[in-house]
Design a protein around this motif. Sequence first.
Motif, PDB file in Angstrom:
ATOM      1  N   UNK A  90      17.889 -27.193  45.437  1.00  0.00           N
ATOM      2  CA  UNK A  90      19.317 -27.524  45.520  1.00  0.00           C
ATOM      3  C   UNK A  90      20.253 -26.372  45.147  1.00  0.00           C
ATOM      4  N   UNK A  91      19.723 -25.373  44.458  1.00  0.00           N
ATOM      5  CA  UNK A  91      20.608 -24.311  43.975  1.00  0.00           C
ATOM      6  C   UNK A  91      21.403 -23.670  45.113  1.00  0.00           C
ATOM      7  N   UNK A  92      20.670 -23.284  46.157  1.00  0.00           N
ATOM      8  CA  UNK A  92      21.287 -22.530  47.244  1.00  0.00           C
ATOM      9  C   UNK A  92      22.324 -23.324  48.037  1.00  0.00           C
ATOM     10  N   UNK A  93      22.213 -24.647  48.003  1.00  0.00           N
ATOM     11  CA  UNK A  93      23.137 -25.473  48.784  1.00  0.00           C
ATOM     12  C   UNK A  93      24.484 -25.647  48.088  1.00  0.00           C
ATOM     13  N   UNK A  94      24.588 -25.199  46.840  1.00  0.00           N
ATOM     14  CA  UNK A  94      25.828 -25.413  46.093  1.00  0.00           C
ATOM     15  C   UNK A  94      26.657 -24.140  45.962  1.00  0.00           C
ATOM     16  N   UNK A  95      27.961 -24.279  46.187  1.00  0.00           N
ATOM     17  CA  UNK A  95      28.914 -23.167  46.030  1.00  0.00           C
ATOM     18  C   UNK A  95      30.032 -23.640  45.118  1.00  0.00           C
ATOM     19  N   UNK A 135      25.986 -14.641  41.645  1.00  0.00           N
ATOM     20  CA  UNK A 135      26.623 -13.758  42.611  1.00  0.00           C
ATOM     21  C   UNK A 135      28.033 -14.279  42.924  1.00  0.00           C
ATOM     22  N   UNK A 136      29.001 -13.380  42.879  1.00  0.00           N
ATOM     23  CA  UNK A 136      30.393 -13.751  43.156  1.00  0.00           C
ATOM     24  C   UNK A 136      30.861 -12.911  44.334  1.00  0.00           C
ATOM     25  N   UNK A 137      31.371 -13.557  45.366  1.00  0.00           N
ATOM     26  CA  UNK A 137      31.838 -12.829  46.546  1.00  0.00           C
ATOM     27  C   UNK A 137      33.293 -13.171  46.820  1.00  0.00           C
ATOM     28  N   UNK A 140      31.335 -18.484  44.368  1.00  0.00           N
ATOM     29  CA  UNK A 140      30.227 -18.276  43.427  1.00  0.00           C
ATOM     30  C   UNK A 140      29.018 -18.994  44.019  1.00  0.00           C
ATOM     31  N   UNK A 141      27.913 -18.258  44.118  1.00  0.00           N
ATOM     32  CA  UNK A 141      26.764 -18.742  44.888  1.00  0.00           C
ATOM     33  C   UNK A 141      25.704 -19.413  44.018  1.00  0.00           C
ATOM     34  N   UNK A 142      24.885 -20.243  44.692  1.00  0.00           N
ATOM     35  CA  UNK A 142      23.682 -20.832  44.083  1.00  0.00           C
ATOM     36  C   UNK A 142      24.011 -21.591  42.801  1.00  0.00           C
TER      37      UNK A 142
END
Lengths: 83, 452
Positions: free
Chosen positions: B310-315, B351-353, B395-397
């Motif tokens: 689930x981590x990757x699906x959340x922003x 990671x922050x983009x 903010x990723x993951x």
Amino acid sequence: MMIINRNIAISETGFVFNPINGESFSVNPIGYEVISLMKENKQADEIMQYLLANYQVEPETCRKDLEDFMGMLKHHLLLEDKE
Amino acid sequence: MEKQRYERPVIKKLETGMPNKFGLRSEYVPITHIEGNSVKELLSTYGSPLFVISERTLRQTMEKARTAFTTRYPKVQFAWSYKTNYLNAVCSVFHQEGSWAEVVSGFEYDKAVALGVDPKKIIFNGPDKSQEDLKKSIGNDSLIHIDHLDEFYTIVNISDKLKKKPRVAIRVNMDTGVYPMWDRFGFNYENGQAWDAISKIMHSKKMELVGLHCHIGTFMLAPSAYAIAAGKLADLAHAIQQKFNHEIKYIDLGGGFASRNTLKGAYLPGIDSSPSFDDFAEAVTTALINGPFKTEKLPLLILETGRALVDEAGFLLGTVISNKRSSTGRRITILDAGVNILFTSFWYDHKITPAQPFTHYTEETIVYGPLCMNIDVIRENASLPLLNKGDHVVIHHVGAYNMTQWMQFITLRPQVIMIDMNDKPHIIRDKETLGNINAVEHIPEHVKTLPR
Ligand SMILES: Cc1ncc(COP(=O)(O)O)c(C=O)c1O
């Protein structure tokens, strides 16, 4: 009054070299413009007017960023005091 | 003439040599859209900050995990670990994908039942199951994973009263070469506690021992540890077969697979260094297939994978409130999203983009949240492009543990949306209101009147 150190070399690519202590820096294009204007003896107010005329930015943000930039130039010993 | 996009002037000292503690720069392109939706529009519609879940990424990640295991082993079952993210919409996606539910409290148990999960497909873990919880779940024929002997005796008692034979497993803890060892849950393998518990269950004849369970740790980076765990549970199952002529139906290896986040202090980003589902699957299934089971008697393999699914699906989308400098001259950027909603910034260098175009100039930046607290640090050191006040960031993951461990502290919790398979956003949790908070508070009559 603070002015930019005369000996500083700056290239259009944003490479800044201080021959006094051999330190080098890089500045972004807008930083390059600011230093170039300072070399022409433009004062902070004039530089700010120039930025406001050319960029999408609020005066408060612009003033704050400019002061911050000048502070960093001073921190890196690129400014000198002149009467 | 149209004015140019502004970027603040910066100067950076050039130093020769090594990457510094701010790490290598990793953000090269802005993330202006998430699943076809403009970040800017999402924030103006739903407010900032905003959690976004990608249904597509959820399903795709589930598919990757499932394929990794089912291509290597005949009987595999995932059970969604509720504590990782128990938003109803998220749980429902996993249940649609065929996952059972794995819960660790009466609250989580009731949540799964309310979502319509078949109680026979609910695994009840954890050390704190109340008498009421146990009665209810045993009555429903759910799978009870026993954590300690006190619980065992309670279950004996309840099964007598209900005249039911509960389906149980025991949680086993063990040395898998990974430290610190999680030995506070369940019964230890090496010192014989686990075998002792198994014998007590078998001799009691009050319950049916259907499975063996372990959860060896979280954010595990070593697939080999799972091979050791699978091997030890397989040996126990074999011993049970030998001594009691009783067949163990499933081996549940818990959760713990690392997600693609970067742990604090790690030199390489997690995207490059975390093992894949295939790596974990290879280790686990090889250990089981090489174990003592006959082909037709291979136990069901249950996985309670949480964060890696689930981590990757959340922003988390947010907005820059201010830029300033610390007393030592370091750049500080303050966001409107703090550790109260991004608990995982204590573990990860998220990671922050930026969400808008930027140049290749960067500054070494400390990223703070908006709380009036020293602990509110989102990133201690990030090499970030130049952000202006009002700019947006992604903010990723952040899908795992944040939407369960978030705190209502100083600010209210933000809205959560899910973007569906057709790129359409849906609100899945409303923004908290003062009304929500006040609804559960009471003021004694005598302190109600304020001086005029
Ligand atoms: C028993 C159990 N199963 C599954 C999980 C999920 O772990 P993860 O999110 O690391 O995969 C946990 C988390 O602590 C757990 O305690």
